[in-house]
Design a protein around this motif. Structure first.
Motif, mmCIF file in Angstrom:
data_model
loop_
_atom_site.group_PDB
_atom_site.id
_atom_site.type_symbol
_atom_site.label_atom_id
_atom_site.label_comp_id
_atom_site.label_asym_id
_atom_site.label_seq_id
_atom_site.Cartn_x
_atom_site.Cartn_y
_atom_site.Cartn_z
ATOM 1 N N ARG A 1 0.879 -1.168 0.000
ATOM 2 C CA ARG A 1 0.000 0.000 0.000
ATOM 3 C C ARG A 1 0.921 1.225 0.000
ATOM 4 O O ARG A 1 1.193 1.842 1.018
ATOM 5 C CB ARG A 1 -0.925 0.002 1.208
ATOM 6 C CG ARG A 1 -1.991 1.112 1.153
ATOM 7 C CD ARG A 1 -2.998 0.996 2.284
ATOM 8 N NE ARG A 1 -3.809 -0.209 2.151
ATOM 9 C CZ ARG A 1 -3.823 -1.199 3.037
ATOM 10 N NH1 ARG A 1 -3.050 -1.135 4.115
ATOM 11 N NH2 ARG A 1 -4.575 -2.268 2.857
ATOM 12 N N SER A 2 1.402 1.536 -1.188
ATOM 13 C CA SER A 2 2.391 2.595 -1.353
ATOM 14 C C SER A 2 2.417 2.994 -2.814
ATOM 15 O O SER A 2 2.061 2.194 -3.682
ATOM 16 C CB SER A 2 3.778 2.108 -0.910
ATOM 17 O OG SER A 2 4.785 3.023 -1.292
ATOM 18 N N ASN B 1 4.071 3.726 3.488
ATOM 19 C CA ASN B 1 3.130 4.694 2.932
ATOM 20 C C ASN B 1 3.585 6.092 3.327
ATOM 21 O O ASN B 1 3.586 6.448 4.510
ATOM 22 C CB ASN B 1 1.717 4.411 3.467
ATOM 23 C CG ASN B 1 0.664 5.251 2.779
ATOM 24 O OD1 ASN B 1 0.683 6.470 2.846
ATOM 25 N ND2 ASN B 1 -0.267 4.579 2.104
ATOM 26 N N THR B 2 3.970 6.893 2.338
ATOM 27 C CA THR B 2 4.512 8.221 2.639
ATOM 28 C C THR B 2 3.429 9.222 3.009
ATOM 29 O O THR B 2 3.731 10.271 3.571
ATOM 30 C CB THR B 2 5.327 8.762 1.445
ATOM 31 O OG1 THR B 2 4.473 8.852 0.294
ATOM 32 C CG2 THR B 2 6.506 7.856 1.132
ATOM 33 N N THR B 3 2.168 8.921 2.678
ATOM 34 C CA THR B 3 1.081 9.824 3.052
ATOM 35 C C THR B 3 0.772 9.693 4.535
ATOM 36 O O THR B 3 0.698 10.683 5.273
ATOM 37 C CB THR B 3 -0.180 9.530 2.221
ATOM 38 O OG1 THR B 3 0.133 9.649 0.830
ATOM 39 C CG2 THR B 3 -1.299 10.502 2.573
ATOM 40 N N SER B 4 0.597 8.453 5.003
ATOM 41 C CA SER B 4 0.334 8.226 6.424
ATOM 42 C C SER B 4 1.615 8.142 7.240
ATOM 43 O O SER B 4 1.568 8.116 8.480
ATOM 44 C CB SER B 4 -0.457 6.935 6.609
ATOM 45 O OG SER B 4 0.305 5.809 6.169
ATOM 46 N N LYS B 5 2.745 8.088 6.537
ATOM 47 C CA LYS B 5 4.062 7.982 7.169
ATOM 48 C C LYS B 5 4.138 6.783 8.105
ATOM 49 O O LYS B 5 4.555 6.874 9.270
ATOM 50 C CB LYS B 5 4.421 9.272 7.910
ATOM 51 C CG LYS B 5 4.525 10.480 6.975
ATOM 52 C CD LYS B 5 4.838 11.749 7.715
ATOM 53 C CE LYS B 5 4.972 12.908 6.734
ATOM 54 N NZ LYS B 5 3.765 13.120 5.920
ATOM 55 N N SER B 6 3.724 5.649 7.568
ATOM 56 C CA SER B 6 3.719 4.429 8.373
ATOM 57 C C SER B 6 4.023 3.213 7.510
ATOM 58 O O SER B 6 3.762 3.208 6.297
ATOM 59 C CB SER B 6 2.357 4.255 9.049
ATOM 60 O OG SER B 6 1.327 4.126 8.089
ATOM 61 N N ASN C 1 3.476 -0.596 6.154
ATOM 62 C CA ASN C 1 2.300 -1.428 5.864
ATOM 63 C C ASN C 1 2.271 -2.599 6.842
ATOM 64 O O ASN C 1 2.358 -3.773 6.460
ATOM 65 C CB ASN C 1 2.347 -1.952 4.434
ATOM 66 C CG ASN C 1 2.307 -0.882 3.363
ATOM 67 O OD1 ASN C 1 2.547 -1.160 2.212
ATOM 68 N ND2 ASN C 1 1.980 0.357 3.725
ATOM 69 N N GLN D 1 0.425 15.124 -3.439
ATOM 70 C CA GLN D 1 0.465 13.836 -2.760
ATOM 71 C C GLN D 1 0.370 12.725 -3.801
ATOM 72 O O GLN D 1 -0.496 12.766 -4.675
ATOM 73 C CB GLN D 1 -0.698 13.693 -1.777
ATOM 74 C CG GLN D 1 -0.575 14.557 -0.520
ATOM 75 C CD GLN D 1 0.549 14.100 0.390
ATOM 76 O OE1 GLN D 1 0.880 12.921 0.443
ATOM 77 N NE2 GLN D 1 1.138 15.038 1.117
ATOM 78 N N GLU E 1 -1.654 5.696 -3.768
ATOM 79 C CA GLU E 1 -1.279 4.601 -2.869
ATOM 80 C C GLU E 1 -1.071 3.293 -3.612
ATOM 81 O O GLU E 1 -0.953 2.244 -2.992
ATOM 82 C CB GLU E 1 -2.351 4.415 -1.788
ATOM 83 C CG GLU E 1 -2.402 5.564 -0.790
ATOM 84 C CD GLU E 1 -3.238 5.243 0.433
ATOM 85 O OE1 GLU E 1 -3.874 4.173 0.447
ATOM 86 O OE2 GLU E 1 -3.232 6.053 1.378
ATOM 87 N N ASP F 1 7.617 17.698 3.910
ATOM 88 C CA ASP F 1 6.438 17.040 3.327
ATOM 89 C C ASP F 1 6.297 17.279 1.824
ATOM 90 O O ASP F 1 5.194 17.171 1.285
ATOM 91 C CB ASP F 1 5.152 17.487 4.039
ATOM 92 C CG ASP F 1 5.036 16.899 5.434
ATOM 93 O OD1 ASP F 1 5.422 15.719 5.614
ATOM 94 O OD2 ASP F 1 4.576 17.603 6.340
#
Length: 465
Positions: A137-138, A199-204, A206, A286, A289, A305
């Protein structure tokens, strides 16, 4: 005297350290040292496709760099910024990742219970193997040489290898962790994105996808923003004071761009061994995903960001080097001995006399990440256009046009580019290549100093608020 910042780049073949001071006219490098690592080792588990390096040799090169920098300047270091080769992975045992000893220039650390570094060049993950992995999911693809793909490979092919280790990171993450006395790495978004499954949007990470497939998530580092601190030096290091601020490690590509991009509207072109063209995306951009394996560009997290849109071609100065080497071998077979250093300038002079090559060369002898099956080809061959000058000109044009096809002028303009900052050995040594760049891109082209990841890492810490 003014305080200074130490910048370090843990490169693929060498380590570089620079000392940067803030002067009246801006930051300036006051001392620099580069050491080859000569760290490549055999990869018995992965075979010829593997690419591993001895971490002991890498850290020996780093210590050698620090020992050669002026001791009085090291005592004035107030911050340390570190970048390095992205994508790769090294494993260590928490609490036993290094041991500290004394040398002539002061205390230093050496690796202890540490694995070899599996580099970004590693090829052990075949296409069928990658296809068997869960979909991330990226917006970024997972390819061979990426940290998470390598961990999956060990999990499925040599699970006992992973058992002794409970921490992992890039080589630059390892250095930062050891300097700060941290058991586990604090990895920036830049390096996390280069590993895959982030995932660079949620910065977390998977995490759910990884856990479901049995991935050892215990190895994943904590992720922080570029510019954040990892901590302070836990001891005096060479002559750098204890407690000196150390930034979480950064990506070498981002730091190279940071060292050369003076305005947000600058596109940065580098033609060295390979070739890269990048520009900063507009504020607020942005990525999606879902990865697009056939996209010729990727979006790399930068600073604050923001994202860089990047065309990273595998074909740059290495294409010219291969052509020169081929000619030298042909001449040797004909009984004529000539060196590459003598032949290269003659080729360029011959090409300068030809403005239109006639034939067209697609130069992708090394393939491309988005089109690995597309190799080189030559079309439009005519008897009147087969001189050395014609072929050399066509080859230079092909390298530039291949990069332009990946990130066209229209995309640069849409991103707000107003000029191109160009650098790299493939341009500084080759006037024909510079001419082709200026014909292909309808922007002012400014040739400046070499992009430098170590300098970029220092500047990122120098400008930290």
């Amino acid at each position: 005297m003014a305080a200074c910042v130490l910048g370090i780049d843990m490169g693929t073949t060498s380590v570089k350290a620079v000392l940067v001071e803030e002067m009246v006219r801006g930051p300036a490098v006051v001392a620099s040292c580069t050491k080859d690592t000569q760290a490549k080792v055999d990869s018995p588990d992965a075979g010829p496709q593997g690419n591993e390096q001895d971490v002991h040799k890498i850290i020996a090169a780093l210590n050698s760099c620090l020992a050669d920098l002026p001791g009085q300047a090291l005592e004035r270091v107030c911050r340390v910024g570190i970048s390095g080769q992205m994508h790769g992975v090294v494993f260590w045992k928490t609490g036993r990742g290094c041991k500290w000893t004394n040398c002539g220039s002061g205390p230093k650390f050496e690796p202890d219970e540490v694995s070899p570094l599996v580099t970004w060049q590693d090829g052990r993950c075949s296409c069928p193997f990658l296809a068997s992995l869960p979909r991330p999911r990226s917006h970024l693809n997972v390819t061979t040489g990426h940290g998470c793909a390598t961990i999956y490979w060990y999990l499925k092919n040599s699970p006992d290898f992973l058992k002794p280790y409970d921490a992992a990171g890039t080589i630059q993450d390892y250095v930062v962790a050891m300097l700060c006395g941290r058991e586990r790495a604090r990895m920036t978004v830049q390096n996390a994105a280069s590993w895959g499954y982030f995932n660079t949007t949620s910065k977390s990470w998977n995490t759910g996808i990884l856990q479901e497939s049995g991935f050892p998530v215990r190895l994943l580092p904590e992720v922080v923003q570029p510019g954040d601190l990892a901590g302070g030096t836990s001891r005096v290091w060479h002559r750098i004071p204890k407690g000196t601020e150390v930034g979480a490690a950064l990506g070498d590509f981002q730091c190279s761009v940071y060292s050369g991009m003076s305005e947000n509207t600058d596109a940065v072109l580098n033609i060295g061994t390979s070739a890269q063209l990048t520009v900063l995306m507009p504020s607020g951009f942005q990525p999606g995903e879902s990865p697009d394996p056939r996209s010729p560009v990727a979006y790399y997290p930068y600073f604050d960001d923001s994202y860089l849109v990047v065309a990273a071609s595998l074909n740059g100065g290495n294409v010219m080097a291969t052509f020169v080497n081929m000619l030298v071998k042909w001449m040797a077979e004909l009984g004529v001995q000539v060196s590459e250093s003598d032949l290269y300038p003659q080729m360029i002079r011959a090409a300068l006399a030809q403005t239109e090559p006639g034939l067209a060369i697609c130069p992708t002898i090394f393939g491309e990440r988005h089109l690995p099956e597309r190799l080189a080809s030559v079309t439009g061959i005519a008897a009147s256009g087969l001189s050395l000058g014609h072929v050399t000109r066509a080859l230079c044009r092909g390298v530039v046009q291949n990069l332009h096809s990946m990130l066209p002028s229209e995309r640069l303009r849409e991103a707000g580019a107003k000029r191109i900052l160009a650098s790299g050995s493939g341009l500084c040594r080759n006037k024909v290549m510079r001419q082709e760049v200026e014909m292909a891109f309808p922007f002012p082209v400014v040739y400046g100093e070499e992009v430098d990841a170590a300098v970029g890492a220092a500047l990122a810490m120098l400008r930290r608020k």
